[in-house]
Design an enzyme around this catalytic site. Sequence first.
Site, mmCIF file in Angstrom:
data_model
loop_
_atom_site.group_PDB
_atom_site.id
_atom_site.type_symbol
_atom_site.label_atom_id
_atom_site.label_comp_id
_atom_site.label_asym_id
_atom_site.label_seq_id
_atom_site.Cartn_x
_atom_site.Cartn_y
_atom_site.Cartn_z
ATOM 1 N N HIS A 169 38.205 32.276 63.505
ATOM 2 C CA HIS A 169 39.485 32.385 64.189
ATOM 3 C C HIS A 169 39.963 31.075 64.808
ATOM 4 O O HIS A 169 41.154 30.861 64.953
ATOM 5 C CB HIS A 169 39.416 33.469 65.261
ATOM 6 C CG HIS A 169 39.876 34.780 64.750
ATOM 7 N ND1 HIS A 169 39.051 35.867 64.610
ATOM 8 C CD2 HIS A 169 41.083 35.161 64.312
ATOM 9 C CE1 HIS A 169 39.744 36.857 64.112
ATOM 10 N NE2 HIS A 169 40.980 36.464 63.918
ATOM 11 N N CYS A 190 49.351 37.138 41.356
ATOM 12 C CA CYS A 190 49.102 37.144 42.795
ATOM 13 C C CYS A 190 47.739 36.522 43.142
ATOM 14 O O CYS A 190 47.296 36.601 44.273
ATOM 15 C CB CYS A 190 49.237 38.541 43.385
ATOM 16 S SG CYS A 190 48.055 39.712 42.720
ATOM 17 N N ASP A 218 39.903 36.980 40.130
ATOM 18 C CA ASP A 218 38.863 37.742 39.437
ATOM 19 C C ASP A 218 38.912 37.517 37.931
ATOM 20 O O ASP A 218 37.878 37.500 37.269
ATOM 21 C CB ASP A 218 39.004 39.241 39.750
ATOM 22 C CG ASP A 218 38.319 39.582 41.066
ATOM 23 O OD1 ASP A 218 37.167 39.141 41.255
ATOM 24 O OD2 ASP A 218 38.937 40.247 41.902
ATOM 25 N N GLU A 239 42.967 41.872 36.125
ATOM 26 C CA GLU A 239 41.972 40.921 36.637
ATOM 27 C C GLU A 239 40.615 41.094 35.957
ATOM 28 O O GLU A 239 39.675 40.382 36.240
ATOM 29 C CB GLU A 239 41.849 41.039 38.160
ATOM 30 C CG GLU A 239 41.618 42.428 38.695
ATOM 31 C CD GLU A 239 41.618 42.474 40.224
ATOM 32 O OE1 GLU A 239 41.571 41.416 40.858
ATOM 33 O OE2 GLU A 239 41.640 43.591 40.769
ATOM 34 N N ARG A 267 46.501 43.377 50.816
ATOM 35 C CA ARG A 267 45.099 43.786 50.582
ATOM 36 C C ARG A 267 44.718 44.797 51.664
ATOM 37 O O ARG A 267 44.482 44.410 52.806
ATOM 38 C CB ARG A 267 44.187 42.566 50.651
ATOM 39 C CG ARG A 267 44.395 41.568 49.514
ATOM 40 C CD ARG A 267 43.465 40.372 49.702
ATOM 41 N NE ARG A 267 43.321 39.567 48.501
ATOM 42 C CZ ARG A 267 43.942 38.403 48.302
ATOM 43 N NH1 ARG A 267 44.743 37.918 49.216
ATOM 44 N NH2 ARG A 267 43.736 37.718 47.189
ATOM 45 N N ARG A 274 32.928 33.563 42.064
ATOM 46 C CA ARG A 274 33.915 32.724 42.746
ATOM 47 C C ARG A 274 33.458 32.249 44.120
ATOM 48 O O ARG A 274 34.059 31.350 44.702
ATOM 49 C CB ARG A 274 35.268 33.442 42.833
ATOM 50 C CG ARG A 274 35.230 34.739 43.580
ATOM 51 C CD ARG A 274 36.470 35.577 43.278
ATOM 52 N NE ARG A 274 37.309 35.739 44.454
ATOM 53 C CZ ARG A 274 38.222 36.682 44.575
ATOM 54 N NH1 ARG A 274 38.437 37.550 43.603
ATOM 55 N NH2 ARG A 274 38.952 36.780 45.648
HETATM 56 C C1 PEP Z 1 42.635 38.296 42.364
HETATM 57 O O1 PEP Z 1 41.546 38.689 41.954
HETATM 58 O O2 PEP Z 1 43.241 37.319 41.874
HETATM 59 C C2 PEP Z 1 43.281 38.958 43.515
HETATM 60 C C3 PEP Z 1 44.511 38.648 43.880
HETATM 61 O O3 PEP Z 1 42.563 39.867 44.201
HETATM 62 P P1 PEP Z 1 41.412 39.507 45.282
HETATM 63 O O4 PEP Z 1 41.461 38.032 45.497
HETATM 64 O O5 PEP Z 1 41.718 40.311 46.482
HETATM 65 O O6 PEP Z 1 40.177 39.977 44.570
HETATM 66 MG MG MG Z 2 40.805 40.598 42.596
#
Ligand code: PEP
Ligand code: MG
Length: 588
Positions: free
Chosen positions: A199, A515, A468, A444, A306, A478
């Site tokens: 934070h 996204c 993903d 994804e 999310r 990742r």
């Molecule tokens: C993604 O996987 O690109 C995504 C937007 O979802 P998250 O990052 O929440 O897994």
């Molecule tokens: Mg994802």
Amino acid sequence: MPQACEHRLSGLAVSPGIAIGPAHIVEGGDLPVAENHIPQQEIEGEQQRFAEAVAVSLRQLRKVKAKAAGLPGSAAEEVGYLLDAHLAMLSNSRLVRGVKDRITRTQINAERAVQIEIDDIAESFAAMRDPYLAARIEDIRVVGARLIRNLIKKPYVPYSAVAEGAVILAEELTPADTALIDPERVAGFATVSGGAEAHTAIVARALGLPAVLATPGLLERARAGITVVIDGIDGCVIIDPSAATIREYEMRRDALARELRSLARLRRLPATTRDGVEITLEGNLELPIELQQAVANGAMGLGLVRSEFLYMNRDDLPGEEEQYAVFSALVRGMDGKPVTVRTFDLGGDKIARSLSSHSVEPANPALGLRAIRLSLQDRRLLDPQLAAMLRAASEGPLRILLPMISTAGEIRRVREAVEQVARRLRRRGVALPKALPPLGAMIEVPGAALAADALAAEADFFAIGTNDLIQYTLAIDRSDEQVAHLYNPLHPAVLRLIQFAVEAALRRGMPISVCGEMAGEPRFAALLLGLGLRNLSMAPRNIPRVKQRIRALDMIAATRRARAIMDQSDTGRIAALLDDFNAVALPR
Ligand code: PEP
Ligand code: MG
């Protein structure tokens, strides 16, 4: 050329900007806590002493909160939210209950009991390997330190004597301390410890204070009053810089200020290419408090909310009412612009305590019972989310997005569930819009991209989750630093999957967006647009820079370049073609 006297230290860049000023060093250090045995007859008195420390801490925090309400922009909300969390940690929480129990059970003094309890909680959070929870450990330690300070009556000394334009250097700064830094007086700060998810970093960004955390050796090198440069972009702290270094950083600071002024002017301008193609830029929300930032950065909607944040850091499940309150506030806050809420993406490594009974420890979390698979396995989890979304949809445009879709059957099953839940709500007398919200699939999983035409027959829209998609296509975790260098958005396999999904959607005239993090990087804008995408959703703070890039682009040229890139099979060649194209585009 840097002179020999200056020391360059590297740390974690958490809040962009350059600060140059005299050092103000905050004295820190661990609070001394001894362990004492408390005789049985004095236990009640010790409990009383602890209760008083809790009460004093609560009073102090409420005072800080009142002061923080006057902070600029979204900082007041950010800090208020944080301080509420700290207040909650002092109100019949696991921490408070645990300390009381420990005092009675083990007959030790309150401050030592606080210390042990904090370590215990931190250990159990760390075992969950969740970056969100890891960041909360810091909050718990901060609250614990306040309690101990009040127990041993060691008052907290705020940095009230900071000289105008100084940079603050400290072992550690608590988020609440950071919130009280006046950005008009202080140029920036650096600390020895801290993490990007914590934070303190969030508050620094909200205040617009350049900051570098996790800088080893910082306090060994610095002396009060010595000139220090804090580079919150590259994560560098320079102690006692040479005159040439100071000049270099002054120029960078001025250039940044000019860039920020011109980005701010972009807020109200459309994201239109030079040849008149309009692009929709939306915001991704991790936490509802980011709504303000999305609006402030000119988001045309929320492309990804999310919802998993609702399930984290608590022992129970959020019910329909609680979720409805959050979703409807977002819908109202976006004032008629579309809000895309994703059903929770939990399971795997995103763990919620309340769901631990739903699956055995997976051998391979990323490939396990995650996201939509978990929602569909237990309708008691899915239905309240859908009910909350349907109700919020009667207050403005809301779209439902499904994470980790791999088959058309999953979308069909959710659609049936949406219809059932809608019937149930209508029987309850809830007025719902005649047309139920659009139902979208995240693309994804590589299989979903390859079968995009089949999924397009079932879904109303697609959102490509490149984070993903890259992870699963290239078999790169990742979050694993050891293989991070192999995580490459420009790998031809990744680009082909994106192209495949886009073409499947466009053939049906179906909306499609990106996204994942790729959408928020100006470097990739020309390629994504050239592949046919017209909607990008990103962390709100990235919107102005991506918009600037789009406004400098020519769509016909970008499309031609994307075609040339898609003919390549070598990642290096792809990167060169893209970067060359980016280098010649003219700013507008
Ligand atoms: C993604 O996987 O690109 C995504 C937007 O979802 P998250 O990052 O929440 O897994
Ligand atoms: Mg994802």
